[in-house]
Scaffold this motif. Structure first.
Motif, PDB file in Angstrom:
ATOM      1  N   THR A   1      37.797  23.352  47.088  1.00 41.89           N
ATOM      2  CA  THR A   1      36.736  23.577  46.103  1.00 41.89           C
ATOM      3  C   THR A   1      37.232  24.593  45.085  1.00 41.89           C
ATOM      4  O   THR A   1      37.586  25.722  45.447  1.00 41.89           O
ATOM      5  CB  THR A   1      35.458  24.108  46.785  1.00 41.89           C
ATOM      6  OG1 THR A   1      35.046  23.190  47.806  1.00 41.89           O
ATOM      7  CG2 THR A   1      34.335  24.265  45.766  1.00 41.89           C
ATOM      8  N   PHE A   2      37.253  24.198  43.792  1.00 44.53           N
ATOM      9  CA  PHE A   2      37.768  25.049  42.724  1.00 44.53           C
ATOM     10  C   PHE A   2      36.656  25.423  41.759  1.00 44.53           C
ATOM     11  O   PHE A   2      35.683  24.687  41.587  1.00 44.53           O
ATOM     12  CB  PHE A   2      38.875  24.326  41.939  1.00 44.53           C
ATOM     13  CG  PHE A   2      40.054  23.919  42.777  1.00 44.53           C
ATOM     14  CD1 PHE A   2      41.106  24.796  42.973  1.00 44.53           C
ATOM     15  CD2 PHE A   2      40.116  22.663  43.362  1.00 44.53           C
ATOM     16  CE1 PHE A   2      42.206  24.427  43.739  1.00 44.53           C
ATOM     17  CE2 PHE A   2      41.200  22.287  44.130  1.00 44.53           C
ATOM     18  CZ  PHE A   2      42.249  23.177  44.325  1.00 44.53           C
ATOM     19  N   SER A   3      36.816  26.569  41.090  1.00 42.09           N
ATOM     20  CA  SER A   3      35.909  26.958  40.012  1.00 42.09           C
ATOM     21  C   SER A   3      36.739  27.334  38.788  1.00 42.09           C
ATOM     22  O   SER A   3      37.828  27.901  38.914  1.00 42.09           O
ATOM     23  CB  SER A   3      35.037  28.151  40.434  1.00 42.09           C
ATOM     24  OG  SER A   3      35.816  29.311  40.616  1.00 42.09           O
ATOM     25  N   GLY A   4      36.204  27.005  37.604  1.00 36.86           N
ATOM     26  CA  GLY A   4      36.925  27.289  36.369  1.00 36.86           C
ATOM     27  C   GLY A   4      38.276  26.616  36.338  1.00 36.86           C
ATOM     28  O   GLY A   4      39.278  27.231  35.962  1.00 36.86           O
ATOM     29  N   SER A   5      38.310  25.345  36.720  1.00 31.29           N
ATOM     30  CA  SER A   5      39.588  24.658  36.925  1.00 31.29           C
ATOM     31  C   SER A   5      39.982  23.748  35.775  1.00 31.29           C
ATOM     32  O   SER A   5      39.138  23.233  35.032  1.00 31.29           O
ATOM     33  CB  SER A   5      39.531  23.836  38.210  1.00 31.29           C
ATOM     34  OG  SER A   5      38.494  22.867  38.136  1.00 31.29           O
ATOM     35  N   THR A   6      41.269  23.554  35.610  1.00 36.76           N
ATOM     36  CA  THR A   6      41.859  22.582  34.689  1.00 36.76           C
ATOM     37  C   THR A   6      42.756  21.666  35.501  1.00 36.76           C
ATOM     38  O   THR A   6      43.637  22.141  36.232  1.00 36.76           O
ATOM     39  CB  THR A   6      42.690  23.271  33.600  1.00 36.76           C
ATOM     40  OG1 THR A   6      41.847  24.146  32.850  1.00 36.76           O
ATOM     41  CG2 THR A   6      43.312  22.246  32.662  1.00 36.76           C
ATOM     42  N   VAL A   7      42.529  20.339  35.373  1.00 35.86           N
ATOM     43  CA  VAL A   7      43.272  19.363  36.163  1.00 35.86           C
ATOM     44  C   VAL A   7      44.181  18.549  35.251  1.00 35.86           C
ATOM     45  O   VAL A   7      43.746  18.034  34.218  1.00 35.86           O
ATOM     46  CB  VAL A   7      42.320  18.415  36.920  1.00 35.86           C
ATOM     47  CG1 VAL A   7      43.112  17.408  37.757  1.00 35.86           C
ATOM     48  CG2 VAL A   7      41.373  19.209  37.805  1.00 35.86           C
ATOM     49  N   THR A   8      45.428  18.458  35.637  1.00 30.67           N
ATOM     50  CA  THR A   8      46.394  17.636  34.909  1.00 30.67           C
ATOM     51  C   THR A   8      46.841  16.501  35.818  1.00 30.67           C
ATOM     52  O   THR A   8      47.378  16.744  36.909  1.00 30.67           O
ATOM     53  CB  THR A   8      47.616  18.459  34.479  1.00 30.67           C
ATOM     54  OG1 THR A   8      47.189  19.553  33.675  1.00 30.67           O
ATOM     55  CG2 THR A   8      48.586  17.605  33.678  1.00 30.67           C
ATOM     56  N   LEU A   9      46.617  15.250  35.372  1.00 32.99           N
ATOM     57  CA  LEU A   9      46.959  14.085  36.179  1.00 32.99           C
ATOM     58  C   LEU A   9      48.306  13.525  35.741  1.00 32.99           C
ATOM     59  O   LEU A   9      48.659  13.582  34.556  1.00 32.99           O
ATOM     60  CB  LEU A   9      45.888  13.003  36.042  1.00 32.99           C
ATOM     61  CG  LEU A   9      44.473  13.409  36.477  1.00 32.99           C
ATOM     62  CD1 LEU A   9      43.498  12.272  36.189  1.00 32.99           C
ATOM     63  CD2 LEU A   9      44.446  13.752  37.958  1.00 32.99           C
ATOM     64  N   PRO A  10      49.062  12.946  36.664  1.00 33.65           N
ATOM     65  CA  PRO A  10      50.356  12.352  36.307  1.00 33.65           C
ATOM     66  C   PRO A  10      50.206  11.110  35.423  1.00 33.65           C
ATOM     67  O   PRO A  10      51.131  10.754  34.695  1.00 33.65           O
ATOM     68  CB  PRO A  10      50.970  12.011  37.659  1.00 33.65           C
ATOM     69  CG  PRO A  10      49.814  11.864  38.590  1.00 33.65           C
ATOM     70  CD  PRO A  10      48.793  12.863  38.111  1.00 33.65           C
ATOM     71  N   SER A  11      49.049  10.461  35.491  1.00 32.03           N
ATOM     72  CA  SER A  11      48.769   9.295  34.658  1.00 32.03           C
ATOM     73  C   SER A  11      47.264   9.115  34.520  1.00 32.03           C
ATOM     74  O   SER A  11      46.501   9.671  35.306  1.00 32.03           O
ATOM     75  CB  SER A  11      49.386   8.016  35.267  1.00 32.03           C
ATOM     76  OG  SER A  11      48.832   7.773  36.553  1.00 32.03           O
ATOM     77  N   THR A  12      46.836   8.383  33.521  1.00 33.17           N
ATOM     78  CA  THR A  12      45.410   8.127  33.315  1.00 33.17           C
ATOM     79  C   THR A  12      44.883   7.194  34.397  1.00 33.17           C
ATOM     80  O   THR A  12      45.494   6.162  34.687  1.00 33.17           O
ATOM     81  CB  THR A  12      45.170   7.479  31.934  1.00 33.17           C
ATOM     82  OG1 THR A  12      45.731   8.311  30.920  1.00 33.17           O
ATOM     83  CG2 THR A  12      43.680   7.285  31.680  1.00 33.17           C
TER      84      THR A  12
END
Length: 210
Positions: free
Chosen positions: A193-204
Motif C-alpha cells: 500500500t503506497f501513498s503519494g506514489s508515481t507508477v512507471t509501467l514498462p508498457s501501456t
C-alpha cells in the motif's frame, strides 16, 4: 615535621576510612559486574522464550553491553520464520531490550517458500515490542525479483508488516517502478500500500508487444 597526638589520630582515622572504602569498592565492582551479566542473561532468556537469541563475545561496562555477531530468530503466527543478524550490537544496561545493531540484516522465509531480505547499516532491535527499527536507508529484496529502497522503516514481526514513513522506491521484476512518500507492506497477504506514489509501467496496458 612532628605531628601532635591529636593530629596523628586524625590521620590514622582518615587512612582507616580510605582503606575501608577501597576494600568496599573491591567488593562492589565485581558484584556490579556479576549483576550486570545476570541481568543480560535474564533478558536473553526471556527473549528466547519467544524466539532464539544467539550471541558471540560479550563485553560488559558500567553503562553498556557490547555483543559480537548477535542473532535473533523466531516463528511468526502463520508459520513463517525470521532471523535478525548483525556484525555487532550494543545494549544500554538500563534498557537491555533495546539493541543498537551495525550492519544489520533481517531475513523472512514465508511458508510459500519466498524470502524477504532487508539490509541496513544501522538498526534497532526491540525484543519487547518485537520490532526492527531502521531510521536510515533499508535495502529490501525478495525472491520474486522485487528490489526496494526504504527510509524510516519498522518491521513488526508480530503484525507481520513492514511500515516505511520515508521516501520509497520499488523496482518490480516485470519492469514496473514505483516512487512514493510512504509505504506499508503486509508480508502475510503480500499486499503493498503506497501513498503519494508515481507508477512507471514498462508498457501501456493492453498494448501489443513489439
Amino acid at each position: 615535621m612532628t605531628l601532635a597526638a591529636g593530629q596523628r589520630e586524625q590521620v590514622y582515622r582518615g587512612l582507616l576510612r580510605r582503606n575501608r572504602g577501597v576494600s568496599l569498592l573491591r567488593l562492589i565492582v565485581p558484584l556490579a559486574g556479576t549483576a550486570i551479566f545476570l541481568l543480560l542473561a535474564a533478558e536473553i532468556y526471556l527473549s528466547s522464550l519467544a524466539g532464539r537469541f544467539g550471541i558471540g563475545q560479550i563485553k560488559v561496562s558500567l553503562e553498556n553491553v557490547s555483543i559480537d555477531a548477535p542473532e535473533y530468530a523466531g516463528v511468526m503466527s502463520d508459520g513463517s520464520t525470521y532471523r535478525v543478524t548483525a556484525q555487532g550490537a550494543v545494549a544500554n544496561i538500563a534498557h537491555t531490550d533495546i539493541i543498537d545493531m551495525t550492519d544489520a540484516a533481517l531475513t523472512v522465509l514465508r511458508k510459500s517458500g519466498t524470502t524477504l531480505e532487508i539490509n541496513a547499516a544501522a538498526a534497532q532491535l526491540d525484543t519487547t515490542k518485537r520490532q526492527v527499527i531502521i531510521a536510515g536507508l533499508a535495502n529490501v529484496e525478495d525472491s520474486t525479483g522485487t528490489v526496494s529502497r526504504f527510509y524510516n522503516s519498522v518491521f513488526d514481526w508480530s503484525a507481520q508488516t513492514l511500515d516505511s514513513q520515508g521516501p520509497v522506491a520499488v523496482d518490480y521484476a516485470d519492469g514496473t517502478k514505483i516512487i512514493a512518500k510512504t509505504m506499508k507492506y503486509d508480508t502475510q497477504a503480500g499486499v503493498w500500500t503506497f501513498s503519494g506514489s508515481t507508477v512507471t509501467l514498462p508498457s501501456t496496458p493492453g498494448a501489443k508487444k513489439p
